[in-house]
Write a protein that holds these residues in place. Structure first.
Motif, PDB file in Angstrom:
ATOM      1  N   SER A 152      -4.526   7.529  15.777  1.00  0.00           N
ATOM      2  CA  SER A 152      -4.552   8.111  14.441  1.00  0.00           C
ATOM      3  C   SER A 152      -3.621   9.307  14.408  1.00  0.00           C
ATOM      4  O   SER A 152      -3.561  10.076  15.380  1.00  0.00           O
ATOM      5  CB  SER A 152      -5.971   8.548  14.068  1.00  0.00           C
ATOM      6  OG  SER A 152      -5.990   9.216  12.815  1.00  0.00           O
TER       7      SER A 152
ATOM      8  N   THR B 251      -8.161  -0.444   4.937  1.00  0.00           N
ATOM      9  CA  THR B 251      -7.712   0.908   4.626  1.00  0.00           C
ATOM     10  C   THR B 251      -7.269   0.946   3.167  1.00  0.00           C
ATOM     11  O   THR B 251      -7.035  -0.102   2.549  1.00  0.00           O
ATOM     12  CB  THR B 251      -6.558   1.349   5.552  1.00  0.00           C
ATOM     13  OG1 THR B 251      -6.310   2.737   5.361  1.00  0.00           O
ATOM     14  CG2 THR B 251      -5.280   0.570   5.262  1.00  0.00           C
TER      15      THR B 251
ATOM     16  N   SER C 113     -10.042  -5.302   9.469  1.00  0.00           N
ATOM     17  CA  SER C 113      -9.719  -3.882   9.283  1.00  0.00           C
ATOM     18  C   SER C 113      -9.424  -3.633   7.809  1.00  0.00           C
ATOM     19  O   SER C 113      -8.897  -4.504   7.111  1.00  0.00           O
ATOM     20  CB  SER C 113      -8.517  -3.464  10.140  1.00  0.00           C
ATOM     21  OG  SER C 113      -7.348  -4.139   9.736  1.00  0.00           O
TER      22      SER C 113
ATOM     23  N   PHE D  32     -16.661   0.807   5.193  1.00  0.00           N
ATOM     24  CA  PHE D  32     -16.255   2.101   4.641  1.00  0.00           C
ATOM     25  C   PHE D  32     -17.282   2.569   3.618  1.00  0.00           C
ATOM     26  O   PHE D  32     -18.034   1.766   3.044  1.00  0.00           O
ATOM     27  CB  PHE D  32     -14.867   2.015   3.991  1.00  0.00           C
ATOM     28  CG  PHE D  32     -14.763   0.996   2.880  1.00  0.00           C
ATOM     29  CD1 PHE D  32     -14.959   1.367   1.556  1.00  0.00           C
ATOM     30  CD2 PHE D  32     -14.467  -0.332   3.160  1.00  0.00           C
ATOM     31  CE1 PHE D  32     -14.857   0.434   0.532  1.00  0.00           C
ATOM     32  CE2 PHE D  32     -14.364  -1.275   2.143  1.00  0.00           C
ATOM     33  CZ  PHE D  32     -14.563  -0.894   0.833  1.00  0.00           C
TER      34      PHE D  32
ATOM     35  N   ASP E 287     -15.968   6.321   9.877  1.00  0.00           N
ATOM     36  CA  ASP E 287     -15.480   6.673   8.544  1.00  0.00           C
ATOM     37  C   ASP E 287     -16.179   7.945   8.073  1.00  0.00           C
ATOM     38  O   ASP E 287     -17.401   7.955   7.897  1.00  0.00           O
ATOM     39  CB  ASP E 287     -15.736   5.527   7.559  1.00  0.00           C
ATOM     40  CG  ASP E 287     -15.103   5.774   6.193  1.00  0.00           C
ATOM     41  OD1 ASP E 287     -13.963   6.260   6.150  1.00  0.00           O
ATOM     42  OD2 ASP E 287     -15.753   5.473   5.168  1.00  0.00           O
TER      43      ASP E 287
END
Length: 303
Positions: free
Chosen positions: A14, A262, A260, A205, A111
């Protein structure tokens, strides 16, 4: 741009937020031996080259690091591992350990809650189907230097219970009601089924405070499930059976789960990485926490 090699394989990474990094290009990387390395991307403008420089190394885990995540203001770094622990670090010129907690399963993803939430909390998503919400540790609290264990950190727990067979049965009932064919109405309905062992949790999330979306693999693939923490938190986390309260079907994903997720910076695009190696981009309406506008998408096979 550049390349750096290590003896152990990388498992998570990250970029550090620019607001807290001494360098605008600091990369936090996790490795399969439980080590975290901070790497600075240094640009040689005159030579028009770049290199990654090692800034700090620490080993908070005894198994592969599977997730790293910065708190919204960048004050705290959380790391998760397949050793079923989450470790917290206070961010500064040097990253200082704050302590760790145990969770019910190998960590799949982390998250942090959004700025709009009233409290700072961390959502811990475990491969086993467990979800744990942890209150952010106090940066000013005394660090338990003997073991670093944070036994009293407030938490809430959730354990996913499959509802896919129930969804399929209700869809079949709706279809029969539409066509109204007596012969079909007499046929046996799809059986209710709970996979054993449970389906693996792929990713998830926050949607609202106390609520979150999950993507599951195995039998439960093909949907995103909207879940929430129960008010009853006295039950053993390993004995819980928590059902999602809503779901969104994902086209052609029964054998290709979302692994995944985002968002774009303005949260108007939802990007999904599929198990098959393709990427899907779903346009969303502003503030659509229920994903009711998640319909059409662009797809690109890249892996």
């Amino acid at each position: 741009l550049t390349l750096i090699r290590f003896n152990q394989g990388g498992t998570a990474l990250s970029w550090a937020p620019s607001s807290v990094s001494q360098s605008p290009d600091l990369l936090v990387t996790g490795f399969e031996d439980g080590v975290i390395r901070l790497l600075e991307l240094f640009n040689h403008e005159r030579l028009k080259t770049a290199e990654l420089r090692l800034q700090q190394v620490f080993k908070p885990h005894s198994a592969p690091v599977t997730a790293v995540a910065f708190k919204g203001n960048g004050e705290i770094l959380a790391t998760g591992s397949s050793d079923c622990t989450v470790f917290f670090f206070l961010v500064g010129r040097k990253y200082c350990p704050m302590g760790f907690v145990h969770v019910p399963g190998p960590v799949q993803a982390l998250d942090w809650s959004a700025h709009s939430h009233s409290e700072n909390r961390l959502l811990v998503l475990c491969q086993s189907g467990h979800v744990v919400e942890l209150q952010s540790p106090d940066p000013n609290a005394e660090v338990p230097t003997r073991t670093f264990l944070l036994p009293d950190l407030p938490r809430r727990s959730f354990r996913f219970k499959s509802i896919k067979s129930q969804i399929k049965r209700e869809q079949e009932l709706a279809r029969r009601q539409t066509v109204k064919e007596k012969k079909e109405e007499e046929e046996e309905l799809p059986p209710l089924f709970i996979p054993d062992p449970p389906s693996p949790l792929c990713c998830g999330f926050y949607s609202r405070p106390g609520q979150f979306w999950l993507s599951m693999g195995g039998f439960d693939a093909g949907f995103l499930y909207h879940c929430e923490f129960s008010e009853n938190q006295e039950e053993d986390p390993n004995q819980r059976q928590d059902k999602p309260f809503d779901f969104v079907p994902i086209t052609d994903a029964d054998n290709d789960p979302v692994c995944s997720i985002t968002f774009s910076s303005n949260r108007k695009l939802l990007l999904c990485g599929m198990s098959s190696g393709s990427i899907r981009i779903y346009p969303l309406q502003p503030g659509d926490h229920d994903l009711s506008s998640m319909r059409a998408f662009w797809a690109l096979s890249v892996h």
